[in-house]
Design a protein around this motif. Structure first.
Motif, PDB file in Angstrom:
ATOM      1  N   ILE A 214     -40.135 -27.113  -5.365  1.00  0.00           N
ATOM      2  CA  ILE A 214     -40.144 -27.396  -3.962  1.00  0.00           C
ATOM      3  C   ILE A 214     -41.024 -27.655  -2.760  1.00  0.00           C
TER       4      ILE A 214
ATOM      5  N   ARG B 253     -36.247 -33.585  -9.731  1.00  0.00           N
ATOM      6  CA  ARG B 253     -37.106 -34.118  -9.012  1.00  0.00           C
ATOM      7  C   ARG B 253     -37.818 -36.244  -9.111  1.00  0.00           C
TER       8      ARG B 253
ATOM      9  N   LEU C   1     -36.111 -36.286  -5.565  1.00  0.00           N
ATOM     10  CA  LEU C   1     -36.961 -36.033  -4.309  1.00  0.00           C
ATOM     11  C   LEU C   1     -37.930 -37.125  -4.113  1.00  0.00           C
TER      12      LEU C   1
END
Lengths: 671, 339, 375
Positions: C184, C149, C152
């Protein structure tokens, strides 16, 4: 669309990527470092190679002579020495080949010459560049020179430069020189067998037994790396020389010769062999041993079917490394070799003793061949070792066994006594006033300023060299390795760079040093200014020890995620920012390892710098050599031990410093 | 990019050189004079010439000669002060020396000055071969002291003898060249063949045999008198023997290297090297110096050394050097089995 | 009307792209358009060229031939640093010696943003990926899912026009993987960023993508929505790679017919000439069990009325939790077996068991014909 069209690329030009600023910077950086390697290694080696083909020969055709009658009147007839010799057959073709120092008297071309006669002679150079001597005076002019008989006796012609295999022919037809190849191979093979056997059992004891004091033994095994290779030679003189403490153990054999070289070589190559074999044993797979136990194989059988095959690459690699170290070492045979000539010392004798640089270059070329062979095989073996390493294996856990552990402890104690004994003897010798006649303790032998070799200044020069080499070398090596590992495309350039980076390991120090003279001490070379400075010592040392440093850096960099550079580029951040913020901090342990490696080697190296030091840059390791050479053996031992203590201290500081730095910068590792 | 490396190298070199930069003239002086004398020589010179700083390049005769020859096309030295005349003759025959008649050169013994005008080199002192004999070790081995060179070929001395290798030591070469001059070419080689049977090993440096004898590592070392006297003064049980046939010698000499950038300072230094003061300075270690009537006896020096010095033909030595050395090497250097 | 909008929304356009590694052609003549805001998955077995295609889009490994247009500009030969994308790798590639905050801030530096602005943006991103309190930790202190994460967050920090995900979930364990899929997808929807994800996991592709690009041996086999790809596979490869598929060697019959053994059945319309060798394909869940119940062997046949129905023997049954997978044998298939998935209900109701006989039907609209290689 048919399959056929899908199997061939369409016509037309391929896409050519536009280079980013980073690409350009990185390629330029790689270019600079590659250029550094070319200038500091390829060019000098080329200069040396061409020197080995540069011969000197007498060119009789380039002189002209006249002879007068008894009254001293010249008829004007001009004689050519070449024709005279052809008629008389005095000198053969072999006599025409000589060294730079060659001289050929002309009187032999006149069979009825007498220095008491009243006949006069005239001589001149027929072409520019011709040289002849009358006495010690050099004549290069084209004018006729008239000499009486007594003076003509002193006229000798000097050789001119030519190119060819003459030096090699000369070399292989001189048994004194040619024998050295045999000698070198002999001691290298014997030392290799002894060292690898000793180191194997030592490493085996440390990896596969439960004996005590493993940390201590590991430390002791590495100690010889901290001293110049010639120090064990000095210790052996005190132990087994004619006044040696325990010379009886040799039963009358002389330590000066192959025995001394082999014992000393075992001492200084032991750590290298131990490290390699220890690594090989550490990665052996425990599951194989479990399998052997479950098959009820005897320990002896297990040893031969599991242990030895598992460590075979390590053993082969260690053997070649030791072989290479011994055959290229110069300091030890110089000190303890006596009349036993080896290649590396021959280079020194040719160059220093006879000023025969061409022959020195020839011996260098001969020495490079076994060194490159050994190096090549080692590289091949090592690449297989890597493949073994990456396989998933379970580390072996030794089980205690009172008997075996006891035997191993005794064995390791023996080896440790050998290593520590040699060092202790040197320290003891350094503190004795006048061995063997005055055994009082004194610090006289530390008054280096009264000896050859540059005195205490050389000690501080060595430290300076070590520090500069560590800083400059580590920067060049690590940055170079980063560029070659992490830049995009440019395949040929990177492959070439890798090759340059591997080459120094195959080049013996003596050869590199001699090559530097040929290349840098040439007024036509714009880099000539570095000759005789600390800079050339730094350059030479960095280049000499480039390969191992480079491999350490590459190994560390390979463990970094390949995609860091991609992420950084996608975030539009300069690669150098990534290098500074992430790569360097993460690789810091390896960077520190490289710097201590360079420091220690700069302190102990002899062979590469023995041709290159100058009055302002005398070095401690060279001082050891020179003091021993002058017969000041005890001060040589004292200086050798100063190097040992300095390196030991440097290692301790390195350890403390890296712990400290790691704690601060590598917090992410521990948590 | 091509420019970068030279600039880097020059900067690095400059940075290292800069640390020793001073306002005075600096002379790079190559020498083979014993290390412990160098500071004294420089001090004595600087007492009258404080504006010239001497940077010594000190090494054994062979190495200094090799360095100078290697640097033929790019000389680093300004002056050579204290190198064997044989070596200076080699340099002269390469055209590397600047002829200069120092002020007061006429006061020197003519034997000590190069025959050319102006002379290419001037001598300082003579350096005489002798045999260092360790009385303690010799007695242990049951040896009798030799009195002549020929004595040394006696089988009694087998393995108890060390001499310098002429291929790397000036002292070794002067021994060999003196034997060839004394015994004739054939006789000389025959003598060395016999001597070789007794030699334990050949050392690289000329002073080492005497130091080894002093340390008892070997009973007899063929070396030079000055070294022996020093070790004797240091308390070694040494006897310095002057063989009866006569002894070879070489002189230490001074010359200016052609093409020096500091010619004036170099001349000043060479002027100094022929002064009375300088000759007295040489006399501390050398019993024979270039200026007649200066030499005072040196402690521990053997008597009769001066008379034993042969009539040395330096030109013979220099011009036949290459041939002698290669002959020597093919006869003795292949010996791989030390006795 | 529709055409015009599509053209206007076209964000990424790949044209006749080739990639050669020496003699090996990794990508062969790839052409593909991706619309703005779309979530596209490249799906295929390893070695199919999907990652190569992604890296060509990013400029990390330049294609050999062909062009890439992004946002109307030709980026074909630009280095990565001059393109506009964020990227997340399977390995996360987080800088291990920098804290989470500094990792996220890495790309925000030197972009004209002030220090305080960066701090605010980092906090915002940490919120966005649901890890608001973890900023001062090092990557090694987080779990794999948390690290991904962060990767991301770092990739979207600079608001790139294109988000590239290279097998982002492969290194995670199954539960985390399923959970992150949704996160996502949701994040992508919220940000509206055009996204390309590479995966070899069909479930991942089916559940996340707006459109799937199925690749094999360097070519695109099919492009379509997850349901299209599943229901209407264009090739046997796609049919086989995504989901389960029975493949029965057969001949083409007349139009809309296939011949299995000597029985002709109705199938989806196809264009094969009668008698051409084909593979008749049907998904196991499309096999319909008929309601007359199972019988013991030897009992007389039940006459079936449906055209594509016939008798089979249940050879083997495997319980897979939410359904039963059955191996069915019939004289018609010779040695080959037919796999059918029956609901637990159906099995119970029909009293199915190994060795029993039953009637099944292959519904014609689900029975597909694909070309069969001879021999």
């Amino acid at each position: 669309m048919s399959d056929a069209t899908l199997n061939t690329l369409p016509e037309g030009p391929n896409i050519k990527g536009k280079l980013s600023r980073d690409d350009i910077i990185m390629r330029a950086g790689m270019g600079v470092i590659a250029l550094y390697l070319v200038v500091t290694m390829v060019f000098p080696l080329y200069a040396m190679l061409s020197k080995s083909f540069s011969t000197y020969q007498f060119d009789l055709a380039t002189y002209e002579l006249q002879v007068s009658d008894e009254e001293g009147n010249f008829s004007g007839e001009i004689l050519n020495p070449l024709n005279l010799n052809a008629t008389l057959g005095i000198y053969g073709d072999d006599d025409m080949i000589t060294g730079s120092d060659g001289r050929l008297p002309l009187t032999k071309l006149f069979p009825d010459f007498s220095f008491r006669s009243t006949v006069k002679y005239k001589i001149r150079n027929k072409v520019e560049g011709g040289r002849f001597l009358v006495g010690s005076t050099l004549h290069t002019e084209l004018d006729w020179l008239e000499l009486d008989s007594n003076t003509f006796r002193r006229a000798q012609i000097r050789p001119v430069k030519a190119t060819g295999f003459g030096n090699f022919i000369n070399y292989f037809s001189t048994p004194a020189l040619f024998n050295s190849i045999k000698n070198s191979l002999f001691i290298a093979v014997i030392s290799t067998i002894v060292t690898v056997s000793l180191a194997f059992w030592f490493a085996y004891a440390l990896n596969r037994s439960c004996m005590r004091f493993k940390g201590f033994f590991r430390l002791v095994a590495m100690a010889p790396i901290l001293v110049p290779s010639l120090l064990p030679g000095i210790a052996l003189v005190y132990l087994f020389g004619n006044q040696g403490m325990i010379k009886e153990l040799l039963f009358g054999a002389s330590i000066y010769g192959p025995i001394g070289i082999v014992i000393g070589s075992v001492f200084f190559t032991f750590p290298h062999a131990f490290l390699i074999i220890s690594t090989a044993l550490a990665i052996s797979d425990a599951r194989l041993y479990e399998a052997a136990v479950s098959l009820r194989a005897s320990p002896w059988r297990t040893f031969w079917t599991v242990t030895i095959p598992g460590a075979r690459y390590g053993l082969i690699s260690a053997a070649f490394v030791v072989f290479n170290l011994v055959i290229t070492d110069f300091g030890l045979p110089k000190v303890i070799g006596g009349q036993f000539n080896v290649l590396a010392v021959d280079i020194y004798k040719q160059v220093i003793g006879q000023q025969n640089f061409e022959m020195g270059a020839v011996v260098s070329v001969v020495l490079v061949i076994p060194a490159i062979l050994a190096f090549g095989i080692d590289r091949m073996v090592q690449s297989k070792q890597v493949a073994l390493l990456s396989a998933r294996s379970v580390p072996y856990q030794p089980t205690p066994s009172a008997k075996m552990d006891g035997i191993f402890l005794a064995y390791c104690t023996g080896v440790a006594l050998f290593v520590l004994g040699m060092l202790a003897v040197c320290q003891f010798a350094a503190l004795i006033k006048f061995w063997p006649y005055d055994l009082n303790l004194s610090l006289n032998n530390y008054q280096f300023d009264k000896m050859d070799g540059g005195g205490w200044a050389s000690y501080f020069n060595s430290i300076k060299l070590g520090l500069i080499t560590a800083v400059v070398g580590t920067s060049i090596v690590f940055f170079g390795a980063y560029l070659v590992e992490k830049s995009n495309g440019f395949r040929i350039g990177r492959a070439l760079f890798q090759m340059f980076a591997m080459l120094p390991m195959a080049i013996p120090g003596m050869v590199l040093g001699l090559a530097y003279i040929f290349f840098f001490n040439n007024p036509a070379n714009p880099l000539n200014a570095v000759y005789g400075t600390m800079a050339i010592l730094v350059i030479c040392t960095v280049t000499h020890f480039y390969t191992v440093s480079h491999l350490t850096a590459v190994t560390a960099l390979k463990q970094m995620d390949r995609e860091f550079e991609s992420v950084s580029a996608s975030l539009k951040q300069p690669t150098l920012k990534l290098f500074g913020r992430v790569t360097v901090p993460v690789c810091l342990p390896s960077i520190l390892d490289i710097s201590i490696y360079l420091f220690v080697n700069a302190m102990t190296t002899v062979s590469a710098v023995v041709f290159l030091y100058s009055p302002k840059t005398t070095l401690a390791s060279i001082a050891v050599l020179n003091m021993d050479d002058a017969g000041d053996v005890a001060p040589a031992a004292a200086m050798g031990m100063m190097i040992f203590y300095t390196n030991a201290a440097a290692r301790i500081i390195h350890l403390i410093a890296s712990r400290g730095i790691l704690k601060r910068t590598q917090a992410w590792r521990t948590q | 990019m091509k420019l970068k490396a030279p600039i880097f190298a020059t900067l690095a070199a400059g940075a290292i050189l800069a640390t020793s930069a001073v306002a005075e003239t600096e002379l790079t002086v190559y020498t083979a004079v014993e290390a412990e004398d160098l500071a004294r020589y420089a001090e004595t010179f600087n007492a009258s010439h404080p504006d010239i700083k001497i940077n010594w390049v000190r090494d054994s005769t062979g190495i200094v000669t090799a360095k100078l020859l290697a640097e033929r096309d790019n000389p680093q030295a300004d002056v050579v002060w204290g190198l064997a005349a044989t070596s200076l003759l080699l340099l002269k025959s390469e055209g590397m020396l600047e002829g200069y008649a120092p002020v007061g050169v006429e006061k020197l013994d003519a034997k000590f000055v190069d025959g050319d005008n102006p002379p290419a080199w001037v001598g300082m002192d003579a350096w005489v071969a002798s045999v260092c004999y360790n009385t303690v070790e010799a007695e242990k081995a049951g040896l009798k002291p030799p009195t002549s060179w020929k004595d040394l070929t006696d089988p009694m001395y087998a393995g108890h003898l060390i001499m310098p290798n002429p291929n790397s030591s000036g002292t070794g070469f002067l021994d060999v060249s003196s034997w060839l001059q004394m015994f004739g070419e054939e006789g000389g080689w025959a003598y060395m063949d016999a001597l070789h049977e007794n030699i334990a090993r050949y050392t690289h440096s000329g002073s080492k045999p005497c130091k080894l004898a002093a340390a008892g590592e070997i009973p007899i070392g063929i070396s030079f008198a000055f070294r022996g006297a020093k070790s004797k003064a240091a308390g070694a049980p040494l006897e310095i023997i002057v063989p009866s046939e006569g002894v070879g010698w070489d002189m230490e000499a001074t010359a200016i290297v052609a093409g020096t950038a500091n010619l004036e300072a170099a001349k000043t230094l060479v002027d100094f090297t022929v002064t009375l003061e300088a000759n007295e300075m040489y006399n501390t270690g050398y019993a024979v110096v270039a200026m007649p009537g200066v030499a005072k006896p040196v402690e521990h020096f053997p008597e009769g050394l001066l008379d034993a010095m042969i009539d040395n033909d330096f030109e013979f030595a220099a011009n036949n050097r290459a041939a002698i050395l290669s002959e020597w090497q093919s006869r003795y250097d292949g010996k791989s089995d030390p006795k | 009307m529709n055409e015009v909008t599509a053209a206007a929304n076209k964000y990424l356009s790949i044209d006749n792209l080739w990639k050669a590694f020496g003699d090996f052609l990794a990508l062969k003549d790839i052409s593909l358009d991706i619309n703005e805001g779309e979530f596209v998955c490249f799906l295929g077995p390893s070695g199919c060229g999907k990652t190569t295609l992604l890296r060509a889009i990013a400029g990390l490994d330049l294609q050999t031939k062909g062009s890439v247009m992004q946002g109307g500009a030709d980026v074909s030969n630009l280095p990565p640093s001059e393109r506009d994308f964020g990227i997340v790798f399977q390995s996360y590639a987080l800088f291990p010696n920098l804290t989470i905050e500094k990792n996220i801030a890495f790309g925000l530096e030197n972009t004209g943003r002030g220090k305080s602005e960066i701090v605010v943006r980092v906090a915002e991103l940490l919120d966005l990926v649901g890890l608001p309190d973890q900023g001062s930790k090092y990557p090694a202190q987080l779990s794999g899912g948390q690290q991904q994460r962060i990767a991301l967050a770092r990739a979207i920090a600079t608001n790139p026009g294109l988000l590239l995900l290279d097998e982002p979930l492969s290194a995670l364990d199954a539960k985390v993987r399923v959970h992150l899929r949704h996160e996502i997808k949701e994040l992508q929807r919220k940000l509206g960023v055009t996204t390309v994800m590479v995966t070899h996991d069909q479930e991942e592709a089916l559940s996340m993508a707006d459109r799937i690009v199925v690749m094999n041996h360097g070519v695109i086999e099919q492009v379509g929505s997850p349901t299209d790809i599943y229901r209407e596979p264009a090739t046997l490869f796609v049919a086989d790679f995504i989901g389960e598929m029975n493949q029965i060697p057969a001949q083409a019959g007349g139009s809309g017919k296939v011949k299995i053994g000597d029985a002709e059945m109705k199938s989806k319309p196809h264009e094969f000439a009668p008698g051409a060798p084909i593979v008749a394909a049907i998904r196991p869940e499309d096999v319909i069990p008929h309601g007359d119940g199972a019988r013991s062997p030897g009992a007389p046949d039940v006459i079936t009325t449906a055209e594509n129905a016939f008798e089979v023997t249940v050879e083997e049954m495997e319980f897979l939790g939410s359904f039963w997978r059955c191996r069915l044998k019939s004289d018609r298939f010779g040695d080959a077996a037919l796999i059918a998935d029956f609901s637990i209900n159906a099995v119970r109701r029909l009293e199915l068991g190994e060795g029993k006989q039953m009637t099944i039907e292959l519904p014609d609209e689900r029975l597909m014909a694909f070309p069969r290689a001879e021999g």
